[in-house]
Design a protein around this motif. Sequence first.
Motif, PDB file in Angstrom:
ATOM      1  N   UNK A   1       9.432  -7.427 -11.514  1.00 58.86           N
ATOM      2  CA  UNK A   1      10.044  -7.242 -10.190  1.00 58.86           C
ATOM      3  C   UNK A   1      10.338  -5.758  -9.988  1.00 58.86           C
ATOM      4  N   UNK A   2       9.950  -5.235  -8.820  1.00 59.71           N
ATOM      5  CA  UNK A   2      10.118  -3.813  -8.526  1.00 59.71           C
ATOM      6  C   UNK A   2       8.831  -3.036  -8.759  1.00 59.71           C
ATOM      7  N   UNK A   3       7.784  -3.720  -9.223  1.00 56.76           N
ATOM      8  CA  UNK A   3       6.537  -3.019  -9.527  1.00 56.76           C
ATOM      9  C   UNK A   3       5.953  -2.366  -8.281  1.00 56.76           C
ATOM     10  N   UNK A   4       5.638  -1.084  -8.408  1.00 60.95           N
ATOM     11  CA  UNK A   4       5.020  -0.360  -7.296  1.00 60.95           C
ATOM     12  C   UNK A   4       5.989   0.239  -6.289  1.00 60.95           C
ATOM     13  N   UNK A   5       7.257  -0.164  -6.350  1.00 57.31           N
ATOM     14  CA  UNK A   5       8.225   0.271  -5.325  1.00 57.31           C
ATOM     15  C   UNK A   5       8.439   1.791  -5.336  1.00 57.31           C
ATOM     16  N   UNK A   6       8.609   2.323  -6.529  1.00 55.14           N
ATOM     17  CA  UNK A   6       8.836   3.760  -6.706  1.00 55.14           C
ATOM     18  C   UNK A   6       7.635   4.565  -6.168  1.00 55.14           C
ATOM     19  N   UNK A   7       6.449   4.073  -6.462  1.00 57.12           N
ATOM     20  CA  UNK A   7       5.219   4.754  -6.008  1.00 57.12           C
ATOM     21  C   UNK A   7       5.151   4.699  -4.479  1.00 57.12           C
ATOM     22  N   UNK A   8       5.463   3.518  -3.931  1.00 61.06           N
ATOM     23  CA  UNK A   8       5.416   3.297  -2.482  1.00 61.06           C
ATOM     24  C   UNK A   8       6.369   4.249  -1.765  1.00 61.06           C
ATOM     25  N   UNK A   9       7.570   4.399  -2.323  1.00 63.60           N
ATOM     26  CA  UNK A   9       8.606   5.194  -1.644  1.00 63.60           C
ATOM     27  C   UNK A   9       8.443   6.704  -1.831  1.00 63.60           C
ATOM     28  N   UNK A  10       7.690   7.107  -2.840  1.00 60.82           N
ATOM     29  CA  UNK A  10       7.640   8.534  -3.161  1.00 60.82           C
ATOM     30  C   UNK A  10       6.266   9.185  -3.061  1.00 60.82           C
ATOM     31  N   UNK A  11       5.269   8.424  -2.584  1.00 66.37           N
ATOM     32  CA  UNK A  11       3.944   9.014  -2.454  1.00 66.37           C
ATOM     33  C   UNK A  11       3.282   8.506  -1.176  1.00 66.37           C
ATOM     34  N   UNK A  12       2.952   9.449  -0.300  1.00 66.07           N
ATOM     35  CA  UNK A  12       2.429   9.088   1.024  1.00 66.07           C
ATOM     36  C   UNK A  12       1.091   8.348   0.949  1.00 66.07           C
ATOM     37  N   UNK A  13       0.195   8.807   0.064  1.00 63.84           N
ATOM     38  CA  UNK A  13      -1.112   8.142  -0.073  1.00 63.84           C
ATOM     39  C   UNK A  13      -0.912   6.712  -0.558  1.00 63.84           C
ATOM     40  N   UNK A  14      -0.028   6.557  -1.565  1.00 61.68           N
ATOM     41  CA  UNK A  14       0.254   5.224  -2.107  1.00 61.68           C
ATOM     42  C   UNK A  14       0.822   4.319  -1.020  1.00 61.68           C
ATOM     43  N   UNK A  15       1.729   4.855  -0.210  1.00 58.30           N
ATOM     44  CA  UNK A  15       2.343   4.051   0.861  1.00 58.30           C
ATOM     45  C   UNK A  15       1.270   3.551   1.835  1.00 58.30           C
ATOM     46  N   UNK A  16       0.367   4.444   2.232  1.00 61.21           N
ATOM     47  CA  UNK A  16      -0.708   4.055   3.165  1.00 61.21           C
ATOM     48  C   UNK A  16      -1.602   2.968   2.569  1.00 61.21           C
ATOM     49  N   UNK A  17      -1.962   3.142   1.286  1.00 60.84           N
ATOM     50  CA  UNK A  17      -2.839   2.156   0.625  1.00 60.84           C
ATOM     51  C   UNK A  17      -2.142   0.802   0.496  1.00 60.84           C
ATOM     52  N   UNK A  18      -0.883   0.830   0.061  1.00 59.19           N
ATOM     53  CA  UNK A  18      -0.123  -0.419  -0.058  1.00 59.19           C
ATOM     54  C   UNK A  18      -0.015  -1.115   1.301  1.00 59.19           C
ATOM     55  N   UNK A  19       0.311  -0.342   2.345  1.00 57.30           N
ATOM     56  CA  UNK A  19       0.463  -0.942   3.679  1.00 57.30           C
ATOM     57  C   UNK A  19      -0.821  -1.611   4.151  1.00 57.30           C
ATOM     58  N   UNK A  20      -1.958  -0.957   3.865  1.00 56.62           N
ATOM     59  CA  UNK A  20      -3.261  -1.537   4.215  1.00 56.62           C
ATOM     60  C   UNK A  20      -3.450  -2.883   3.516  1.00 56.62           C
ATOM     61  N   UNK A  21      -3.114  -2.900   2.230  1.00 56.84           N
ATOM     62  CA  UNK A  21      -3.257  -4.124   1.436  1.00 56.84           C
ATOM     63  C   UNK A  21      -2.312  -5.208   1.957  1.00 56.84           C
ATOM     64  N   UNK A  22      -1.029  -4.850   2.134  1.00 59.82           N
ATOM     65  CA  UNK A  22      -0.036  -5.845   2.563  1.00 59.82           C
ATOM     66  C   UNK A  22      -0.404  -6.461   3.916  1.00 59.82           C
ATOM     67  N   UNK A  23      -0.910  -5.628   4.826  1.00 60.24           N
ATOM     68  CA  UNK A  23      -1.200  -6.142   6.167  1.00 60.24           C
ATOM     69  C   UNK A  23      -2.462  -7.018   6.198  1.00 60.24           C
TER      70      UNK A  23
END
Length: 303
Positions: A16-38
């Motif tokens: 639990x919490x996996x990826x959260x730190x990366x999502x919150x602190x890296x813009x490229x990671x946030x964009x990639x995660x958002x693409x996947x989640x959506x």
Amino acid sequence: MGKTAFVFPGQGAQFVGMGKDIYENNEIAKQEFDKIFSSLSFDLKTAMFEGPEETLKKTKYTQPAIVAMSLVLEKLVREKGIKPDFVAGHSVGEYAAFGSGEFLTLSDAVKLTAFRGETMNEIAESVNGGMAAIIGMESSKIEEVLKTVEGVVEAVNFNEPKQTVIAGQKDAIERACVALKEAGAKRALPLAVSGPFHSSLMKPAGEKLKSEAEKYDFKEGTAKLIANTTAEIISTPAEIKAEIYAQSFGPVKWVDTVNKLKENGVDTIYEIGPGKVLAGLIKKIDKELTVINVNSLDDIEKL
């Protein structure tokens, strides 16, 4: 100049919490995660970042969570100018390898993984099966002993020279554990899993995955993939689809996979994704290989 491989972990590495730190602190990671989640029809983001553990432990969430985190980290490794000549993954980690080798887009790789997780779960619930880890015995000896055990029980994950996982019917697993200990295995540990993954009992999942895979746009890969079931190099969409089918009820030949990478000139392996399980296995298979673990932003910054 030695070649490079990216490898990806399988189920069991989630938290639990996996990826959260990366999502919150890296813009490229946030964009990639958002693409996947959506691209998904369920809320993977909450399951990964907030839990609860009970939700994340469900195969439907676990498998896409591991693949999503692995592929976002992989994207960040590539941003550092590092590219793989070869890719491989352990069990569901092979789906991250499909994305990394560019056979599928990142979102499609995670979406197909989500379908796999749901399908595996559904089939597992309909068969009374399980898995057990056998420690301290050669795999060839394990296979020999299993031939004498009544019921369906098979060696399915060849993790390292002295650790093999068996899967099959629950009662057959129990009989096998007794027989293997009597034959000299150090330990036979039943695993906390919901089904007999990678055994022939899972073949109906393979049939469903086979038809689902036809809906996806596979490309010729940019890296060669070492297949779980054969430890052979594959690189065409037809070969990848055949592996998706076979892998759902076929073995994970991890020892042979690592040996095949080395045979093909790989001297540096990046384990990308949650946990450090594969790094440990690789060191037990071949101490000469350099293994770099990438499971956090810190690891990315050190590259």
